[in-house]
Write a protein that holds these residues in place. Structure first.
Motif, short mmCIF file in Angstrom:
data_model
loop_
_atom_site.label_atom_id
_atom_site.label_comp_id
_atom_site.label_asym_id
_atom_site.label_seq_id
_atom_site.Cartn_x
_atom_site.Cartn_y
_atom_site.Cartn_z
N UNK A 1 0.82 -1.21 0.00
CA UNK A 1 0.00 0.00 0.00
C UNK A 1 0.86 1.26 0.00
N UNK A 2 2.00 1.20 0.68
CA UNK A 2 2.92 2.33 0.66
C UNK A 2 3.45 2.57 -0.76
N UNK A 3 3.75 1.49 -1.46
CA UNK A 3 4.24 1.63 -2.84
C UNK A 3 3.18 2.26 -3.73
N UNK A 4 1.91 1.89 -3.52
CA UNK A 4 0.84 2.51 -4.29
C UNK A 4 0.69 3.99 -3.90
N UNK A 5 0.81 4.27 -2.61
CA UNK A 5 0.72 5.65 -2.13
C UNK A 5 1.78 6.54 -2.80
N UNK A 6 3.01 6.06 -2.83
CA UNK A 6 4.09 6.88 -3.39
C UNK A 6 3.99 7.00 -4.90
N UNK A 7 3.35 6.04 -5.54
CA UNK A 7 3.12 6.18 -6.98
C UNK A 7 2.03 7.23 -7.24
N UNK A 8 0.91 7.10 -6.56
CA UNK A 8 -0.23 7.99 -6.84
C UNK A 8 -0.03 9.40 -6.32
N UNK A 9 0.65 9.57 -5.19
CA UNK A 9 0.82 10.90 -4.62
C UNK A 9 2.08 11.61 -5.11
N UNK A 10 3.15 10.83 -5.35
CA UNK A 10 4.45 11.45 -5.67
C UNK A 10 5.02 11.01 -7.01
N UNK A 11 4.30 10.17 -7.73
CA UNK A 11 4.72 9.67 -9.05
C UNK A 11 6.06 8.90 -9.01
N UNK A 12 6.34 8.27 -7.86
CA UNK A 12 7.50 7.38 -7.79
C UNK A 12 7.13 6.07 -8.45
#
Length: 296
Positions: free
Chosen positions: A142-153
């Protein structure tokens, strides 16, 4: 390509380091005190990853670190959380601040599935972890999804099934081998009819290469397995035959807390990237026994 492997001295990390170093510039990071070129030593208790991404810019970061033991997670859930969740967000945030173009590969686990209602298991089924380890792997996803959707990582989660091979010093086959050194009669948990989807370490590395080349890195989660269901009894018998044909296996019918009953993965997603299993369970276990016998 410049690749960073966090957990580079562990089972998967050490294999990945050797595999990717053949055609890439590979750096390692771990808690082990070693004077390697292109190596960062991490603090065992107070991990910090900023200094790594401040000093170099990487194309890919493979996170092969963390606790990989279900029993340890049950006995020490806070310890497991720190290694599998807290460290994941620390790495992601170091990438966000210092190296936002770096692709992040997170080693998750089939433990997020628990006991699925049907086989094969595809990535869209309801997730019902049975252990702190499984829950914490899910939080890291879920953290990986968070950083993709919020920070485009650019992130991707690999739900590893039962990885085995040379240099693995824990879990089923290591346990069997250690018991075989003391007795020709080996007791194992369960009934033997429980099943797993075993994937040999070299096949895992090929899958990771396919994912680096063709993965979307949009926070998604992918099954990484052979797609073949094998009973624990069958796997144990193959393994023991390679050690000593006189070994007798006895199952005690006790199911350990946190252990699932049956697993077989739907691997259609990674197959679409070109992944194919190249090592059968028989070949992989024979190779594992050869390594064990050579490293008594």
């Amino acid at each position: 390509m410049k690749i960073l492997i966090i957990g580079s001295e562990g089972f998967i990390g050490s294999h990945a380091k050797n595999f990717f170093a053949k055609s890439n510039e590979v750096w390692g990071a771990d808690i082990v005190d070693k004077k390697f070129e292109r190596y960062y030593q991490l603090h065992i208790e107070h991990s910090n990853f900023d200094f790594i991404f401040e000093s170099q810019r990487f194309d890919v970061c493979i996170n092969a670190s963390g606790n990989g033991s279900v029993p340890i997670s049950i006995n020490k859930p806070v310890f497991d959380f720190e290694l599998n969740v807290t460290n994941t967000i620390k790495i992601l945030d170091a990438i966000r601040v210092h190296n936002p173009d770096c692709k992040f590969i997170n080693m998750s686990s089939a433990a997020v599935y628990g006991n699925p209602s049907a086989l094969p298991i595809n990535e869209t089924v309801e997730l019902k972890p049975l252990s702190p380890y499984g829950w914490h792997k899910l939080y890291a996803e879920q953290l990986c999804r968070e950083y993709y959707y919020l920070y485009q990582i650019q992130t991707i989660n690999l739900r590893l099934f039962s990885v085995y091979g040379e240099h693995l010093k824990k879990q089923l086959f290591w346990d069997i081998y250690q018991k075989s050194l003391r007795s020709n009669e080996i007791e194992l948990f369960g009934t033997g009819n429980e099943t797993r989807d075993f994937i040999y370490i070299k096949d895992l590395l090929n899958a990771i290469q396919n994912i680096i080349d063709k993965g979307l890195f949009n926070g998604e989660s992918l099954n990484v397995a052979s797609g073949v269901e094998t009973s624990i009894k069958t796997a144990a018998e193959i393994f023991c035959s390679a050690i000593d044909s006189n070994i007798k296996i006895v199952f005690n019918s006790i199911v350990k807390p946190g252990d699932p009953l049956n697993w077989r993965a739907d691997i259609s997603k990674i197959s679409s990237f070109g992944f194919k299993q190249t090592t059968t369970i028989e070949e992989g276990l024979i190779n594992t026994v050869k390594w064990l016998k050579g490293n008594k």
